[in-house]
Enzyme design. Structure first.
Site, PDB file in Angstrom:
ATOM      1  N   ASP A  13     -26.271 -22.093 -11.397  1.00 27.02           N
ATOM      2  CA  ASP A  13     -26.018 -22.380 -12.773  1.00 27.02           C
ATOM      3  C   ASP A  13     -26.458 -21.174 -13.438  1.00 27.02           C
ATOM      4  O   ASP A  13     -26.904 -21.119 -14.568  1.00 27.02           O
ATOM      5  CB  ASP A  13     -27.241 -23.257 -13.035  1.00 27.02           C
ATOM      6  CG  ASP A  13     -27.036 -24.607 -12.015  1.00 27.02           C
ATOM      7  OD1 ASP A  13     -26.012 -24.985 -11.908  1.00 27.02           O
ATOM      8  OD2 ASP A  13     -28.158 -25.103 -11.527  1.00 27.02           O
ATOM      9  N   LYS A  16     -21.958 -18.542 -14.058  1.00 28.76           N
ATOM     10  CA  LYS A  16     -20.778 -17.993 -13.341  1.00 28.76           C
ATOM     11  C   LYS A  16     -19.432 -18.224 -14.024  1.00 28.76           C
ATOM     12  O   LYS A  16     -18.781 -17.389 -13.902  1.00 28.76           O
ATOM     13  CB  LYS A  16     -20.867 -18.347 -11.861  1.00 28.76           C
ATOM     14  CG  LYS A  16     -21.966 -17.779 -10.920  1.00 28.76           C
ATOM     15  CD  LYS A  16     -21.989 -17.937  -9.571  1.00 28.76           C
ATOM     16  CE  LYS A  16     -22.279 -19.642  -9.469  1.00 28.76           C
ATOM     17  NZ  LYS A  16     -23.421 -20.199  -9.879  1.00 28.76           N
ATOM     18  N   GLY A  40     -20.409 -26.680 -10.573  1.00 33.08           N
ATOM     19  CA  GLY A  40     -19.986 -27.135 -11.628  1.00 33.08           C
ATOM     20  C   GLY A  40     -19.996 -26.054 -12.729  1.00 33.08           C
ATOM     21  O   GLY A  40     -21.186 -25.549 -12.978  1.00 33.08           O
ATOM     22  N   HIS A  41     -18.746 -25.403 -13.130  1.00 37.02           N
ATOM     23  CA  HIS A  41     -18.574 -24.222 -13.888  1.00 37.02           C
ATOM     24  C   HIS A  41     -18.456 -24.727 -15.269  1.00 37.02           C
ATOM     25  O   HIS A  41     -17.408 -25.474 -15.504  1.00 37.02           O
ATOM     26  CB  HIS A  41     -17.571 -23.310 -13.322  1.00 37.02           C
ATOM     27  CG  HIS A  41     -18.152 -22.757 -12.167  1.00 37.02           C
ATOM     28  ND1 HIS A  41     -19.435 -22.174 -11.708  1.00 37.02           N
ATOM     29  CD2 HIS A  41     -17.322 -22.380 -10.802  1.00 37.02           C
ATOM     30  CE1 HIS A  41     -19.669 -21.781 -10.733  1.00 37.02           C
ATOM     31  NE2 HIS A  41     -18.077 -21.868 -10.106  1.00 37.02           N
ATOM     32  N   GLN A 220     -23.056 -21.701  -6.273  1.00 37.49           N
ATOM     33  CA  GLN A 220     -24.383 -21.746  -6.235  1.00 37.49           C
ATOM     34  C   GLN A 220     -24.998 -20.418  -6.275  1.00 37.49           C
ATOM     35  O   GLN A 220     -24.124 -19.701  -6.854  1.00 37.49           O
ATOM     36  CB  GLN A 220     -24.842 -22.257  -4.931  1.00 37.49           C
ATOM     37  CG  GLN A 220     -24.677 -24.082  -4.947  1.00 37.49           C
ATOM     38  CD  GLN A 220     -23.190 -24.348  -4.136  1.00 37.49           C
ATOM     39  OE1 GLN A 220     -22.761 -23.781  -3.383  1.00 37.49           O
ATOM     40  NE2 GLN A 220     -22.246 -25.168  -4.772  1.00 37.49           N
TER      41      GLN A 220
END
Ligand code: GDP
Length: 426
Positions: A13, A16, A40-41, A220
């Site tokens: 988180d 990225k 989750g980007h 991650q």
């Protein structure tokens, strides 16, 4: 023509999505090498928010080929939904996405198994998307791969073999009708994905040989790496830069540059030791300021002070050339800022986190304190535009971890960025 790896330098988180999107502007290819839809980007462009889970964060750049590498675990139905959502927004034209035939497939029974385990006491707080169990199937050499989706007989054989064991673990027999449906759904998804399936490793290698700009996007973060993270509170794959080699089939000598992304503070989702964790109102204030709620799960993230000792480990195991520091704007107006410079454990001073989670939980962070700042930083586009205390914070961090800053992000928007070095410069 450089080949660049971008990795999370903390517990994930780190932002990225934003950094990869920015770097992808100059990339011919953006490649994911590990993990699955647990990443989750969040990309924010012109006020519009797009969250991707499987599709690489380069999705906003139609010129860049997007690749899901061999080391990933892919839920084909989730992937199709994500592709459809991207296409609704006019993204992801035909031919842009390539899915490795060797990537492993997440099937519903992986999620069932994860749900059963997560409901047990002492669970580690996974995203319940079946990622861990899919990697278990892979390591046990009974995984279903993307290339198996188009072979009905083999697909059935593998699914039945897996269900044999998994139904015992989940404590229920799966009725024949449900098995048939599961196989039919997986096969149908395989058919829909067929035009996108190919030999990812070869394609990436061709792009590198042709001198293209290739960007590897880590998922991650380093401290969640299966080998180098805070085991057992880790993910099931190799999140570090070396994972780009094993997860795609590219030799280490092909990588030119590695950039680690770190927030200006720390967050962690789920269980596990977190030495610099803040408590109470302080944590709440940072969480609110940084909007620290998971993009995939919506879970509130634990917040803590920046941990330079943990970043040292990230510099070492990834061979970082530099750091992209995100969310500097969140630190504004938060008073004096603490930075962990090492830990005290059983009388010794450690400059990196110990490898044992129990020891890390006992380790006492040693802090240095730096002056905070009030001035707005979101408008800054050059380092000199930042308030002096923010500049001091950055240079202290560079000194503590031993690598320079390559980028400083001062807001969620693409434009809210100070670019110090271009990763694709020759
Ligand atoms: P990722 O998984 O590493 O891509 O991280 P996420 O996308 O889940 O979390 C990063 C969040 O921070 C997203 O909501 C981004 O829009 C946001 N973000 C990224 N960089 C910045 C920044 O510099 N400042 C602020 N305020 N938000 C940022």
């Amino acid at each position: 023509m450089p080949v660049v790896v971008v990795v999370g330098a903390q517990w994930g988180d780190e932002g990225k999505g934003k950094v990869v999107d920015l770097y992808a502007e100059r990339a011919d290819m953006v490649v994911r090498y590990g993990g699955g839809a647990n990443a989750g980007h969040t990309l924010v462009i012109g006020g519009q928010k797009i969250v991707t889970h499987l599709v690489p964060s380069g999705v906003l750049h139609p010129r860049a080929r997007l690749v899901l590498g061999d080391g990933m675990v892919v839920d084909p139905i989730t992937l199709l939904e994500e592709i459809a959502a991207c296409r609704e927004r006019g993204l992801l034209p035909d031919g842009q996405l390539l899915v490795s035939a060797r990537a492993h497939v997440i099937l519903p029974y992986h999620r069932w198994l994860e749900a059963v385990r997560e409901d047990q006491k002492g669970a580690i707080g996974t995203t319940r998307r079946g990622i861990g169990p899919a990697y278990e199937s892979k390591a046990a050499r009974r995984g279903v791969r993307v290339c198996d989706l188009g072979r009905r007989g083999r697909l059935r054989e593998l699914v039945e073999q897996n269900l044999d064991e998994i139904s015992r673990l989940i404590g229920r027999a799966v009725p024949a009708g449900e098995v048939d449906r599961l196989i039919a759904d997986a096969a149908a998804a395989g058919e829909a994905l067929a035009p996108m399936i190919g030999d990812a490793g070869r394609e990436v290698d061709r792009a590198i040989a042709a001198g293209q700009n290739v960007l590897f996007e880590g998922a991650q973060g380093t401290l969640l790496d299966i080998d180098h993270g805070t085991y057992p509170f880790v993910t099931s794959s190799s999140t570090i830069a070396g994972g780009a080699c094993t997860g795609v089939g590219v030799g280490p000598t092909r990588i030119d540059r590695v950039i680690g992304i770190s927030k200006a503070y720390c967050t962690r989702v789920g269980g596990g030791p977190f030495p610099t964790e803040m408590q109470g109102e302080e944590a709440e204030a940072w969480r609110a300021a940084g909007q620290e709620f998971g993009a995939t799960t919506g879970r509130p993230r634990r917040c803590g002070w920046l941990d330079a000792a943990a970043l040292r480990l990230a510099v070492r195991v990834n061979g970082l050339d530099g750091i992209a520091l995100t969310k500097l704007d969140v630190a504004r107006g938060r008073g004096p800022l603490k930075v962990c410079v090492g830990y005290r454990l059983d009388g010794a001073l450690l400059d990196e986190p110990p490898g044992d989670a129990e020891e890390l939980a006992r380790a006492e962070p040693e802090y240095m304190e730096l002056e905070g700042w009030q001035g707005e930083s979101r408008e800054a586009r050059r380092i000199d535009d930042l308030p002096p205390a923010a500049r001091t914070y950055i240079s202290a961090l560079e000194r503590l971890v031993g690598v320079p800053m390559w980028l400083v992000s001062v807001g969620a928007e693409r434009a809210e960025t100070i670019l110090l070095r271009d990763p694709f410069a020759g």
